[in-house]
Motif scaffolding. Structure first.
Motif, PDB file in Angstrom:
ATOM      1  N   ALA A 122      50.321  39.586  61.965  1.00 39.55           N
ATOM      2  CA  ALA A 122      49.001  39.274  61.421  1.00 39.55           C
ATOM      3  C   ALA A 122      48.835  39.879  60.039  1.00 39.55           C
ATOM      4  O   ALA A 122      48.307  39.245  59.117  1.00 39.55           O
ATOM      5  N   LEU A 123      49.290  41.120  59.879  1.00 43.66           N
ATOM      6  CA  LEU A 123      49.169  41.780  58.585  1.00 43.66           C
ATOM      7  C   LEU A 123      50.101  41.152  57.555  1.00 43.66           C
ATOM      8  O   LEU A 123      49.724  40.966  56.390  1.00 43.66           O
ATOM      9  N   VAL A 124      51.302  40.806  57.962  1.00 45.81           N
ATOM     10  CA  VAL A 124      52.236  40.145  57.051  1.00 45.81           C
ATOM     11  C   VAL A 124      51.656  38.816  56.570  1.00 45.81           C
ATOM     12  O   VAL A 124      51.682  38.497  55.365  1.00 45.81           O
ATOM     13  N   ALA A 125      51.115  38.030  57.509  1.00 46.42           N
ATOM     14  CA  ALA A 125      50.522  36.743  57.143  1.00 46.42           C
ATOM     15  C   ALA A 125      49.324  36.930  56.221  1.00 46.42           C
ATOM     16  O   ALA A 125      49.139  36.181  55.247  1.00 46.42           O
ATOM     17  N   GLY A 126      48.516  37.947  56.505  1.00 41.31           N
ATOM     18  CA  GLY A 126      47.353  38.201  55.667  1.00 41.31           C
ATOM     19  C   GLY A 126      47.737  38.592  54.254  1.00 41.31           C
ATOM     20  O   GLY A 126      47.132  38.132  53.278  1.00 41.31           O
ATOM     21  N   ILE A 127      48.751  39.459  54.124  1.00 41.88           N
ATOM     22  CA  ILE A 127      49.207  39.867  52.796  1.00 41.88           C
ATOM     23  C   ILE A 127      49.745  38.671  52.033  1.00 41.88           C
ATOM     24  O   ILE A 127      49.435  38.465  50.850  1.00 41.88           O
ATOM     25  N   PHE A 128      50.567  37.862  52.695  1.00 43.58           N
ATOM     26  CA  PHE A 128      51.183  36.710  52.034  1.00 43.58           C
ATOM     27  C   PHE A 128      50.110  35.739  51.542  1.00 43.58           C
ATOM     28  O   PHE A 128      50.126  35.297  50.381  1.00 43.58           O
ATOM     29  N   LEU A 129      49.166  35.403  52.426  1.00 38.89           N
ATOM     30  CA  LEU A 129      48.178  34.375  52.091  1.00 38.89           C
ATOM     31  C   LEU A 129      47.129  34.870  51.107  1.00 38.89           C
ATOM     32  O   LEU A 129      46.536  34.070  50.376  1.00 38.89           O
ATOM     33  N   SER A 130      46.883  36.179  51.072  1.00 39.30           N
ATOM     34  CA  SER A 130      45.888  36.698  50.124  1.00 39.30           C
ATOM     35  C   SER A 130      46.500  36.940  48.752  1.00 39.30           C
ATOM     36  O   SER A 130      45.813  36.815  47.731  1.00 39.30           O
ATOM     37  N   THR A 131      47.779  37.272  48.698  1.00 40.80           N
ATOM     38  CA  THR A 131      48.428  37.538  47.415  1.00 40.80           C
ATOM     39  C   THR A 131      48.778  36.254  46.684  1.00 40.80           C
ATOM     40  O   THR A 131      48.796  36.214  45.449  1.00 40.80           O
ATOM     41  N   LEU A 132      49.045  35.183  47.431  1.00 41.06           N
ATOM     42  CA  LEU A 132      49.422  33.900  46.821  1.00 41.06           C
ATOM     43  C   LEU A 132      48.383  33.388  45.825  1.00 41.06           C
ATOM     44  O   LEU A 132      48.708  33.148  44.650  1.00 41.06           O
ATOM     45  N   PRO A 133      47.113  33.219  46.217  1.00 43.29           N
ATOM     46  CA  PRO A 133      46.141  32.717  45.243  1.00 43.29           C
ATOM     47  C   PRO A 133      45.821  33.718  44.151  1.00 43.29           C
ATOM     48  O   PRO A 133      45.467  33.330  43.031  1.00 43.29           O
ATOM     49  N   GLU A 134      45.921  35.008  44.441  1.00 44.34           N
ATOM     50  CA  GLU A 134      45.676  36.001  43.390  1.00 44.34           C
ATOM     51  C   GLU A 134      46.718  35.866  42.281  1.00 44.34           C
ATOM     52  O   GLU A 134      46.391  35.940  41.091  1.00 44.34           O
ATOM     53  N   GLY A 135      47.984  35.659  42.667  1.00 44.22           N
ATOM     54  CA  GLY A 135      49.015  35.430  41.668  1.00 44.22           C
ATOM     55  C   GLY A 135      48.774  34.149  40.900  1.00 44.22           C
ATOM     56  O   GLY A 135      48.994  34.094  39.680  1.00 44.22           O
ATOM     57  N   LEU A 136      48.303  33.136  41.588  1.00 38.28           N
ATOM     58  CA  LEU A 136      48.049  31.857  40.928  1.00 38.28           C
ATOM     59  C   LEU A 136      46.903  31.981  39.926  1.00 38.28           C
ATOM     60  O   LEU A 136      47.029  31.587  38.767  1.00 38.28           O
ATOM     61  N   PHE A 137      45.781  32.534  40.367  1.00 39.53           N
ATOM     62  CA  PHE A 137      44.632  32.648  39.479  1.00 39.53           C
ATOM     63  C   PHE A 137      44.938  33.583  38.311  1.00 39.53           C
ATOM     64  O   PHE A 137      44.552  33.323  37.175  1.00 39.53           O
ATOM     65  N   GLY A 138      45.608  34.697  38.601  1.00 46.69           N
ATOM     66  CA  GLY A 138      45.925  35.632  37.533  1.00 46.69           C
ATOM     67  C   GLY A 138      46.828  35.018  36.484  1.00 46.69           C
ATOM     68  O   GLY A 138      46.665  35.256  35.278  1.00 46.69           O
ATOM     69  N   SER A 139      47.793  34.208  36.915  1.00 47.39           N
ATOM     70  CA  SER A 139      48.714  33.595  35.964  1.00 47.39           C
ATOM     71  C   SER A 139      48.006  32.574  35.086  1.00 47.39           C
ATOM     72  O   SER A 139      48.269  32.474  33.876  1.00 47.39           O
ATOM     73  N   VAL A 140      47.087  31.802  35.674  1.00 51.04           N
ATOM     74  CA  VAL A 140      46.345  30.819  34.889  1.00 51.04           C
ATOM     75  C   VAL A 140      45.513  31.515  33.819  1.00 51.04           C
ATOM     76  O   VAL A 140      45.488  31.116  32.646  1.00 51.04           O
ATOM     77  N   GLY A 141      44.827  32.591  34.210  1.00 52.30           N
ATOM     78  CA  GLY A 141      43.998  33.313  33.256  1.00 52.30           C
ATOM     79  C   GLY A 141      44.815  33.945  32.141  1.00 52.30           C
ATOM     80  O   GLY A 141      44.439  33.891  30.966  1.00 52.30           O
ATOM     81  N   LEU A 142      45.953  34.533  32.475  1.00 56.22           N
ATOM     82  CA  LEU A 142      46.802  35.150  31.452  1.00 56.22           C
ATOM     83  C   LEU A 142      47.382  34.100  30.513  1.00 56.22           C
ATOM     84  O   LEU A 142      47.548  34.359  29.308  1.00 56.22           O
ATOM     85  N   ARG A 143      47.712  32.934  31.061  1.00 58.35           N
ATOM     86  CA  ARG A 143      48.246  31.889  30.191  1.00 58.35           C
ATOM     87  C   ARG A 143      47.194  31.444  29.191  1.00 58.35           C
ATOM     88  O   ARG A 143      47.494  31.205  28.013  1.00 58.35           O
ATOM     89  N   ARG A 144      45.948  31.332  29.639  1.00 58.14           N
ATOM     90  CA  ARG A 144      44.865  30.962  28.741  1.00 58.14           C
ATOM     91  C   ARG A 144      44.643  32.028  27.680  1.00 58.14           C
ATOM     92  O   ARG A 144      44.174  31.735  26.578  1.00 58.14           O
ATOM     93  N   ALA A 145      44.941  33.286  28.018  1.00 50.27           N
ATOM     94  CA  ALA A 145      44.799  34.371  27.050  1.00 50.27           C
ATOM     95  C   ALA A 145      45.960  34.425  26.074  1.00 50.27           C
ATOM     96  O   ALA A 145      45.948  35.237  25.151  1.00 50.27           O
ATOM     97  N   GLY A 146      46.999  33.583  26.277  1.00 52.89           N
ATOM     98  CA  GLY A 146      48.073  33.476  25.304  1.00 52.89           C
ATOM     99  C   GLY A 146      49.347  34.200  25.639  1.00 52.89           C
ATOM    100  O   GLY A 146      50.205  34.366  24.768  1.00 52.89           O
TER     101      GLY A 146
END
Length: 286
Positions: free
Chosen positions: A179-203
């Protein structure tokens, strides 16, 4: 010959936290619907909350009683909140936003140098010379230029309580908490996605952005190993405090980082999706 316990904890944490890198790559190269991302984030938040509720906190209660479990839980939540607040003031709040809204109109005279600099080098693009310092950083939600290291620190802060709890729980429980492994995987996935989009927009350069999320995954492994080793050397009340401390940090992280963005992107349906993630944790912990 099997893996040592701390090695198993490190491996599971590395696998779970690597989803941040996969999310980062998806954000850079694959257009995904915002509703899908919101559902993944809400499901991950539910899975994490369920893992804490049905697995981590009961283990802390069994080892030290209600007093240490409650004290450690509240201390962990407070510690995460204080550090998170300090990092957000330095630019790490951008990791919590997708940054995918259309940019606001900009004056052409002040944006030429900035646009010509996009994509060159590893650092952020310079601000336009025709306005105030940092002009253009507020065009869309997401990190401002110069926030990469704060975002890295914030993402590591988000991941450490999860990985640490995984290591402690592996020693204290009946094996790895799926349960904890699944939670970490599924919560970190969108954080990496959103963070990468924002950083790309910042140049920032895509290779540099990917290296940030690879570093987040690599930090999770020693954090989980440390949790296992520390739990191995402690017992009773102290072990319960450490376990519940990590649990408090996980809950504060989910409430601060995952749930608000999921609701903003997905609307009311995220409540149902979060509940599904939580009940899955209950099934896996049973």
């Amino acid at each position: 010959m099997g893996w040592p316990g701390w090695g198993e904890a490190a491996l599971w944490a590395l696998v779970a936290a690597s989803s941040g890198l996969w999310g980062c790559l998806a954000g850079l190269f694959i257009p995904l619907g915002r509703e899908v991302l919101a559902a993944v984030m809400a499901f991950g938040a539910g899975a994490l909350l369920g893992a804490v509720t049905f697995d981590v906190l009961p283990a802390a209660h069994d080892r030290g009683g209600p007093g240490p479990a409650v004290a450690g839980f509240l201390a962990g939540a407070l510690l995460f909140t204080l550090v998170d607040f300090a990092l957000d003031r330095r630019g790490a709040a951008g990791r919590k936003r997708s940054g995918v809204e259309p940019a606001a109109p900009r004056a052409p005279a002040s944006t030429g140098p900035r646009q010509r600099a996009m994509g060159r080098g590893l650092g952020p693009t310079p601000a336009g010379t025709g306005g105030a310092p940092g002009a253009g950083a507020g065009d869309a939600p997401g990190p401002r230029a110069g926030a990469a290291w704060a975002i890295l620190a914030g993402a590591v802060l988000d991941g450490i309580p999860e990985a640490f709890a995984l290591g402690v729980d592996l020693y204290a429980g009946r094996g790895v908490s799926l349960a904890l492994v699944a939670g970490i995987f599924l919560s970190t996935l969108p954080e990496g996605l959103f963070g990468s989009v924002g950083l790309r927009r910042a140049g920032y350069n895509p290779g540099f952005i990917a290296s940030i999320w690879a570093a987040v995954a690599l930090v999770a492994a020693p954090a989980a190993a440390a949790g296992f080793v520390l739990a191995e050397r402690l017992a009773g009340v102290t072990e319960a405090l450490i376990l519940s401390l990590a649990a408090g940090g996980v809950v504060a992280m989910a409430a601060d980082t995952l749930t608000p963005e999921a609701y903003r992107e997905g609307g009311n349906v995220v409540g149902l999706v979060t509940a599904v993630g939580m009940i899955l944790s209950f099934i896996l912990a049973g």
